[in-house]
Design a protein around this motif. Structure first.
Motif, PDB file in Angstrom:
ATOM      1  N   SER A 139      13.597  92.623 -75.169  1.00  0.00           N
ATOM      2  CA  SER A 139      13.401  91.298 -74.554  1.00  0.00           C
ATOM      3  C   SER A 139      14.692  90.811 -73.894  1.00  0.00           C
ATOM      4  O   SER A 139      14.652  90.130 -72.868  1.00  0.00           O
ATOM      5  N   ARG A 160      14.243 100.768 -63.553  1.00  0.00           N
ATOM      6  CA  ARG A 160      15.312 101.220 -64.453  1.00  0.00           C
ATOM      7  C   ARG A 160      14.675 101.586 -65.797  1.00  0.00           C
ATOM      8  O   ARG A 160      13.615 101.096 -66.143  1.00  0.00           O
ATOM      9  N   GLU A 170      23.446  93.179 -70.066  1.00  0.00           N
ATOM     10  CA  GLU A 170      22.820  93.148 -71.394  1.00  0.00           C
ATOM     11  C   GLU A 170      23.880  93.149 -72.495  1.00  0.00           C
ATOM     12  O   GLU A 170      23.704  92.520 -73.534  1.00  0.00           O
ATOM     13  N   LYS A 177      16.902  92.838 -72.617  1.00  0.00           N
ATOM     14  CA  LYS A 177      17.052  93.722 -71.458  1.00  0.00           C
ATOM     15  C   LYS A 177      16.148  93.281 -70.310  1.00  0.00           C
ATOM     16  O   LYS A 177      16.551  93.263 -69.165  1.00  0.00           O
ATOM     17  N   ARG A 178      14.923  92.931 -70.647  1.00  0.00           N
ATOM     18  CA  ARG A 178      13.956  92.528 -69.628  1.00  0.00           C
ATOM     19  C   ARG A 178      13.013  91.496 -70.274  1.00  0.00           C
ATOM     20  O   ARG A 178      12.102  91.880 -70.999  1.00  0.00           O
ATOM     21  N   PHE A 192      13.674 101.454 -69.477  1.00  0.00           N
ATOM     22  CA  PHE A 192      13.457 100.344 -70.404  1.00  0.00           C
ATOM     23  C   PHE A 192      13.820 100.814 -71.815  1.00  0.00           C
ATOM     24  O   PHE A 192      14.670 100.247 -72.466  1.00  0.00           O
ATOM     25  N   LYS A 245       9.741 103.226 -68.181  1.00  0.00           N
ATOM     26  CA  LYS A 245      10.633 102.932 -67.070  1.00  0.00           C
ATOM     27  C   LYS A 245       9.851 102.256 -65.955  1.00  0.00           C
ATOM     28  O   LYS A 245       8.707 102.596 -65.701  1.00  0.00           O
ATOM     29  N   LYS A 246      10.466 101.297 -65.296  1.00  0.00           N
ATOM     30  CA  LYS A 246       9.923 100.736 -64.059  1.00  0.00           C
ATOM     31  C   LYS A 246      10.877 101.218 -62.975  1.00  0.00           C
ATOM     32  O   LYS A 246      10.843 102.363 -62.585  1.00  0.00           O
ATOM     33  N   TYR A 255       4.234  93.435 -71.877  1.00  0.00           N
ATOM     34  CA  TYR A 255       4.533  93.904 -70.520  1.00  0.00           C
ATOM     35  C   TYR A 255       3.292  94.593 -69.944  1.00  0.00           C
ATOM     36  O   TYR A 255       3.335  95.783 -69.629  1.00  0.00           O
TER      37      TYR A 255
END
Length: 152
Positions: free
Chosen positions: A142, A71, A93, A144-145, A73, A68-69, A46
C-alpha cells in the motif's frame, strides 16, 4: 537418484509453471493459505490492475509469480515448506518507510535495515508465516502503490 528437497528450495522443473496444487504441495497447506490470502487481497484492492505472471528465474531460483503493471509490484516466491514475498522499495518508498520507521514491526525494520541497497532500491524478501507477516506485506504494498479503492 534424485535428492529430496530441502527447506527453502525452489520449484525448478522448467517444463511448465506450477499450478495451485503444485504450489500447495511444495510450500505446505498453511503457507498456501497465506499465499491465497495475499493473492485475494491484491485482487480485492487492485481489481484488474495486475496480471500475475509466472517467471522462470533459472535453475537456482526457479519459478516465481510476479505482479507488475509498469513497475514491479511484488513477487511471490514459493520455496519448499516456505512462502516469501519480494518487495522492492525505490527511493520514494524508502523515504515513506523511514517516515513511519517506528510504526513498523521490529522484525520488518530489521529486515529493511539489513537489506542491501541497489540502484533500483532495497529488495526485501519477507517470509510469510503469520497474519502479522501478511499485514506487513500489505502495508508495504500500500505504501508502494496506494490501492485505487478499498473493496466493499
Amino acid at each position: 537418484m534424485e535428492q529430496s528437497p530441502e527447506v527453502g528450495d525452489r520449484i525448478t522443473d522448467k517444463s511448465a509453471p506450477p499450478d495451485d496444487d503444485t504450489v500447495c504441495d511444495w510450500i505446505g497447506p498453511k503457507a498456501f493459505g497465506h499465499w491465497a490470502e495475499l493473492r485475494n487481497w491484491i485482487e480485492a484492492y487492485y481489481p484488474a490492475v495486475f496480471a500475475p505472471e509466472w517467471l522462470y528465474r533459472g535453475k537456482k531460483r526457479g519459478w516465481s509469480l510476479r505482479y507488475k503493471k509498469s513497475r514491479a509490484f511484488c513477487t511471490f516466491l514459493p520455496e519448499y515448506r516456505l512462502f516469501s514475498v519480494e518487495v522492492v522499495l525505490g527511493g520514494a518508498e524508502r523515504e515513506k518507510f523511514e517516515a513511519r520507521r517506528y510504526g513498523w514491526r521490529p522484525q520488518l525494520v530489521k529486515l529493511y535495515d539489513e537489506a542491501r541497497a541497489y540502484p533500483d532500491g532495497k529488495w526485501l524478501k519477507v517470509g510469510i508465516s503469520s497474519a502479522a507477516d501478511r499485514r506487513d506485506v500489505t502495508e508495504l504494498l500500500s505504501l508502494k502503490r496506494p490501492p485505487p479503492r478499498s473493496p466493499g
